[in-house]
Design a protein around this motif. Sequence first.
Motif, PDB file in Angstrom:
ATOM      1  N   PHE A  61     -11.876  33.889 -20.281  1.00 34.58           N
ATOM      2  CA  PHE A  61     -12.524  34.226 -19.002  1.00 34.58           C
ATOM      3  C   PHE A  61     -13.483  35.387 -19.187  1.00 34.58           C
ATOM      4  CE2 PHE A  61     -12.672  36.792 -15.114  1.00 34.58           C
ATOM      5  CZ  PHE A  61     -13.104  35.849 -14.190  1.00 34.58           C
ATOM      6  N   GLU A  62     -13.063  36.398 -19.919  1.00 32.07           N
ATOM      7  CA  GLU A  62     -13.933  37.559 -20.134  1.00 32.07           C
ATOM      8  C   GLU A  62     -15.165  37.181 -20.954  1.00 32.07           C
ATOM      9  OE1 GLU A  62     -10.864  41.319 -19.968  1.00 32.07           O
ATOM     10  OE2 GLU A  62     -10.989  40.190 -21.838  1.00 32.07           O
ATOM     11  N   LYS A  63     -15.003  36.237 -21.890  1.00 30.35           N
ATOM     12  CA  LYS A  63     -16.166  35.765 -22.650  1.00 30.35           C
ATOM     13  C   LYS A  63     -17.142  35.023 -21.748  1.00 30.35           C
ATOM     14  CE  LYS A  63     -13.735  35.316 -27.078  1.00 30.35           C
ATOM     15  NZ  LYS A  63     -13.196  34.362 -28.092  1.00 30.35           N
ATOM     16  N   ASP A  64     -16.581  34.208 -20.842  1.00 28.05           N
ATOM     17  CA  ASP A  64     -17.427  33.434 -19.929  1.00 28.05           C
ATOM     18  C   ASP A  64     -18.045  34.314 -18.837  1.00 28.05           C
ATOM     19  OD1 ASP A  64     -16.675  31.218 -21.369  1.00 28.05           O
ATOM     20  OD2 ASP A  64     -15.171  30.540 -19.917  1.00 28.05           O
ATOM     21  N   ASN A  65     -17.397  35.448 -18.564  1.00 33.79           N
ATOM     22  CA  ASN A  65     -17.859  36.356 -17.503  1.00 33.79           C
ATOM     23  C   ASN A  65     -17.929  37.774 -18.064  1.00 33.79           C
ATOM     24  OD1 ASN A  65     -17.581  34.569 -14.820  1.00 33.79           O
ATOM     25  ND2 ASN A  65     -15.808  34.164 -16.142  1.00 33.79           N
ATOM     26  N   PRO A  66     -18.949  38.062 -18.862  1.00 35.57           N
ATOM     27  CA  PRO A  66     -19.002  39.356 -19.559  1.00 35.57           C
ATOM     28  C   PRO A  66     -19.096  40.563 -18.629  1.00 35.57           C
ATOM     29  CG  PRO A  66     -21.053  38.118 -19.816  1.00 35.57           C
ATOM     30  CD  PRO A  66     -20.083  37.188 -19.204  1.00 35.57           C
ATOM     31  N   ASN A  67     -19.383  40.327 -17.355  1.00 34.62           N
ATOM     32  CA  ASN A  67     -19.448  41.443 -16.410  1.00 34.62           C
ATOM     33  C   ASN A  67     -18.106  41.737 -15.747  1.00 34.62           C
ATOM     34  OD1 ASN A  67     -19.564  38.961 -15.014  1.00 34.62           O
ATOM     35  ND2 ASN A  67     -20.350  39.989 -13.187  1.00 34.62           N
ATOM     36  N   ILE A  68     -17.054  40.994 -16.157  1.00 35.60           N
ATOM     37  CA  ILE A  68     -15.731  41.191 -15.564  1.00 35.60           C
ATOM     38  C   ILE A  68     -14.711  41.483 -16.664  1.00 35.60           C
ATOM     39  CG2 ILE A  68     -13.901  40.194 -14.130  1.00 35.60           C
ATOM     40  CD1 ILE A  68     -15.977  38.287 -12.966  1.00 35.60           C
ATOM     41  N   LYS A  69     -13.924  42.509 -16.457  1.00 39.79           N
ATOM     42  CA  LYS A  69     -12.817  42.840 -17.364  1.00 39.79           C
ATOM     43  C   LYS A  69     -11.504  42.612 -16.613  1.00 39.79           C
ATOM     44  CE  LYS A  69     -10.621  46.670 -19.863  1.00 39.79           C
ATOM     45  NZ  LYS A  69     -10.209  45.803 -20.982  1.00 39.79           N
ATOM     46  N   ILE A  70     -10.548  41.982 -17.283  1.00 45.62           N
ATOM     47  CA  ILE A  70      -9.235  41.734 -16.679  1.00 45.62           C
ATOM     48  C   ILE A  70      -8.243  42.785 -17.168  1.00 45.62           C
ATOM     49  CG2 ILE A  70      -7.321  40.111 -16.426  1.00 45.62           C
ATOM     50  CD1 ILE A  70      -9.900  39.231 -15.048  1.00 45.62           C
ATOM     51  N   ASN A  71      -7.662  43.515 -16.239  1.00 45.60           N
ATOM     52  CA  ASN A  71      -6.644  44.520 -16.535  1.00 45.60           C
ATOM     53  C   ASN A  71      -5.315  44.015 -16.003  1.00 45.60           C
ATOM     54  OD1 ASN A  71      -5.453  47.060 -17.240  1.00 45.60           O
ATOM     55  ND2 ASN A  71      -5.603  47.650 -15.089  1.00 45.60           N
ATOM     56  N   VAL A  72      -4.387  43.703 -16.910  1.00 41.16           N
ATOM     57  CA  VAL A  72      -3.112  43.089 -16.510  1.00 41.16           C
ATOM     58  C   VAL A  72      -2.018  44.136 -16.426  1.00 41.16           C
ATOM     59  CG1 VAL A  72      -1.313  41.429 -17.152  1.00 41.16           C
ATOM     60  CG2 VAL A  72      -3.725  40.857 -17.497  1.00 41.16           C
ATOM     61  N   GLN A  73      -1.273  44.096 -15.338  1.00 41.02           N
ATOM     62  CA  GLN A  73      -0.044  44.877 -15.215  1.00 41.02           C
ATOM     63  C   GLN A  73       1.118  43.880 -15.165  1.00 41.02           C
ATOM     64  OE1 GLN A  73       0.317  48.177 -15.161  1.00 41.02           O
ATOM     65  NE2 GLN A  73      -1.861  48.710 -15.139  1.00 41.02           N
ATOM     66  N   ALA A  74       1.974  43.912 -16.178  1.00 41.42           N
ATOM     67  CA  ALA A  74       3.136  43.020 -16.227  1.00 41.42           C
ATOM     68  C   ALA A  74       4.327  43.742 -15.609  1.00 41.42           C
ATOM     69  CB  ALA A  74       3.441  42.620 -17.674  1.00 41.42           C
ATOM     70  N   LEU A  75       4.784  43.245 -14.467  1.00 37.61           N
ATOM     71  CA  LEU A  75       5.873  43.887 -13.729  1.00 37.61           C
ATOM     72  C   LEU A  75       7.161  43.093 -13.882  1.00 37.61           C
ATOM     73  CD1 LEU A  75       3.989  44.578 -10.366  1.00 37.61           C
ATOM     74  CD2 LEU A  75       4.052  46.011 -12.412  1.00 37.61           C
ATOM     75  N   PRO A  76       8.297  43.741 -14.035  1.00 33.67           N
ATOM     76  CA  PRO A  76       9.571  43.017 -14.049  1.00 33.67           C
ATOM     77  C   PRO A  76       9.828  42.375 -12.693  1.00 33.67           C
ATOM     78  CG  PRO A  76       9.829  45.298 -14.819  1.00 33.67           C
ATOM     79  CD  PRO A  76       8.477  45.196 -14.211  1.00 33.67           C
ATOM     80  N   TRP A  77      10.384  41.161 -12.710  1.00 37.85           N
ATOM     81  CA  TRP A  77      10.731  40.523 -11.447  1.00 37.85           C
ATOM     82  C   TRP A  77      11.658  41.417 -10.629  1.00 37.85           C
ATOM     83  CZ3 TRP A  77       8.469  36.664  -9.094  1.00 37.85           C
ATOM     84  CH2 TRP A  77       7.786  35.682  -9.821  1.00 37.85           C
ATOM     85  N   SER A  78      12.500  42.180 -11.307  1.00 35.46           N
ATOM     86  CA  SER A  78      13.512  42.973 -10.618  1.00 35.46           C
ATOM     87  C   SER A  78      12.919  44.062  -9.732  1.00 35.46           C
ATOM     88  CB  SER A  78      14.465  43.606 -11.635  1.00 35.46           C
ATOM     89  OG  SER A  78      13.747  44.409 -12.553  1.00 35.46           O
ATOM     90  N   SER A  79      11.718  44.515 -10.050  1.00 33.46           N
ATOM     91  CA  SER A  79      11.117  45.589  -9.263  1.00 33.46           C
ATOM     92  C   SER A  79       9.810  45.186  -8.593  1.00 33.46           C
ATOM     93  CB  SER A  79      10.869  46.819 -10.149  1.00 33.46           C
ATOM     94  OG  SER A  79      10.048  46.476 -11.249  1.00 33.46           O
ATOM     95  N   ALA A  80       9.328  43.970  -8.873  1.00 28.74           N
ATOM     96  CA  ALA A  80       8.008  43.560  -8.391  1.00 28.74           C
ATOM     97  C   ALA A  80       7.934  43.515  -6.868  1.00 28.74           C
ATOM     98  CB  ALA A  80       7.651  42.191  -8.978  1.00 28.74           C
ATOM     99  N   HIS A  81       8.984  43.020  -6.224  1.00 23.64           N
ATOM    100  CA  HIS A  81       8.967  42.886  -4.770  1.00 23.64           C
ATOM    101  C   HIS A  81       8.790  44.254  -4.109  1.00 23.64           C
ATOM    102  CE1 HIS A  81      10.668  42.302  -0.705  1.00 23.64           C
ATOM    103  NE2 HIS A  81      10.249  41.048  -0.820  1.00 23.64           N
ATOM    104  N   ASP A  82       9.520  45.245  -4.592  1.00 24.72           N
ATOM    105  CA  ASP A  82       9.438  46.594  -4.032  1.00 24.72           C
ATOM    106  C   ASP A  82       8.043  47.181  -4.224  1.00 24.72           C
ATOM    107  OD1 ASP A  82      10.687  48.502  -2.579  1.00 24.72           O
ATOM    108  OD2 ASP A  82      11.814  49.391  -4.226  1.00 24.72           O
ATOM    109  N   LYS A  83       7.467  46.932  -5.387  1.00 26.57           N
ATOM    110  CA  LYS A  83       6.140  47.478  -5.674  1.00 26.57           C
ATOM    111  C   LYS A  83       5.072  46.819  -4.815  1.00 26.57           C
ATOM    112  CE  LYS A  83       7.498  48.895 -10.267  1.00 26.57           C
ATOM    113  NZ  LYS A  83       7.462  48.633 -11.713  1.00 26.57           N
ATOM    114  N   LEU A  84       5.250  45.546  -4.555  1.00 31.41           N
ATOM    115  CA  LEU A  84       4.309  44.863  -3.668  1.00 31.41           C
ATOM    116  C   LEU A  84       4.395  45.419  -2.249  1.00 31.41           C
ATOM    117  CD1 LEU A  84       4.600  41.180  -4.912  1.00 31.41           C
ATOM    118  CD2 LEU A  84       2.501  42.525  -4.797  1.00 31.41           C
ATOM    119  N   LEU A  85       5.605  45.702  -1.790  1.00 28.17           N
ATOM    120  CA  LEU A  85       5.755  46.298  -0.461  1.00 28.17           C
ATOM    121  C   LEU A  85       5.041  47.648  -0.387  1.00 28.17           C
ATOM    122  CD1 LEU A  85       9.503  45.531   0.374  1.00 28.17           C
ATOM    123  CD2 LEU A  85       7.480  44.463   1.383  1.00 28.17           C
ATOM    124  N   THR A  86       5.161  48.435  -1.446  1.00 24.60           N
ATOM    125  CA  THR A  86       4.480  49.727  -1.490  1.00 24.60           C
ATOM    126  C   THR A  86       2.967  49.548  -1.465  1.00 24.60           C
ATOM    127  OG1 THR A  86       6.312  50.686  -2.744  1.00 24.60           O
ATOM    128  CG2 THR A  86       4.217  51.860  -2.813  1.00 24.60           C
TER     129      THR A  86
END
Length: 418
Positions: A61-86
Amino acid sequence: MKRNKWAAGLAGAMILTSVLSACGNGGTTEGGNSAEGGKVTLNVWGMGEEAKSLPKIAEQFEKDNPNIKINVQALPWSSAHDKLLTAVASKKGPDVVQMGTTWIPEFAAAGALMDLTPMAANYPEIKEDNFYPGSILTTKYEDKTVGVPWYIDTRVLYYRTDLLKEVGYNEAPKTWDELQDAAAKLTQRGKGKYGISIDPKEQSLAFMFARQNGSKLIDDKTPLFDQPEFVEAVDYLNSFYKNGSAPKDLGIDAIQGLSGDGVVPMFISGPWMVKLINDQAPDLKGKWATAVLPKKENNISSLGGANLSVFQYTEHKEEAMKFLAYMSKPETQLKWLELTQSMPSTKKAWEDPALQQDPHYKVIGEQMKASEPMPMIKPFEEIAQTYLKSFERIYRGQAEVKPELDAFNKQAQSILNK
């Protein structure tokens, strides 16, 4: 979607602070500015172990769209719901977020997910016709489309072919009666042997079987859990415990039960078990198979998985939609399958030889044609958890099925009335 208890404590707080500061105001760019050298950074929140593979899938995707960078945050399922609420409360979070299908009603009701409908026509990759109808249902809330199916799962029957043949079944049981009969005959092999595992903590199981028996589960805001269709389904599941065909507390997992002399030679589970059996029990090669679920009026299975949604407060809607479109391409989904063993959501991807020539995945694709999500209403998770308590009183405490479900139905009505 299943998964896990909350993580807590100082470490969780530190992670949350890190995530939110990295994400900025609904989608920052490199260096924390709104733009740097014309390159936009899309912040993507993914959940669980599979999310760790997202940076690799984003490379093209980044090669096809050189003006966009993807920054991934991998969250544990165990805490993801709480973080989304925040994130919802602060209006600061990701641009694109992975949503467990059962979370959609809650976060859509909170106004956290962007309605994709006005922009969808510009992205043919996310046309609804590209996906299984059941998975499209998981993306809807009221009159809005708030997600795109990313990967899917359903439930199928796993069984030992050799042991079923020994009790007269050259094929998997095709009806409720046959499943009950096969399980009873397998149990008769001797002490310590069972026919099937009925996981009492799998909350979708009773609702799935009830639908097979014609239940609508909920009619508008009226629960139907005291009606014959649901009561008969729970009584059917409980019958496996009552006649000894299913263990209550065996203390071994599904693969251990399937292995060796097959203490428990049948169970119902999702696609992830294919790889686990191949990896952990290579001695079973040629001795096990998958099959679509046995039927009563139908053989509807439950549909789960995850969707990709756009956070309502993103500053980069177009870029986020481009990423959703890229993730919906059949070739992208097949690469994701290769990396994570997650089943693709697009029907076109299921035509690939990698899936059509594998007998187990072919069965999963067939079951997808008769799979539906749990009711897409905000309080359903609470209703499902309440049911598990009722079912425990039935299978473990020998409570009578009908009175117990009458009480459960009243509890469900109170939950729906909140």
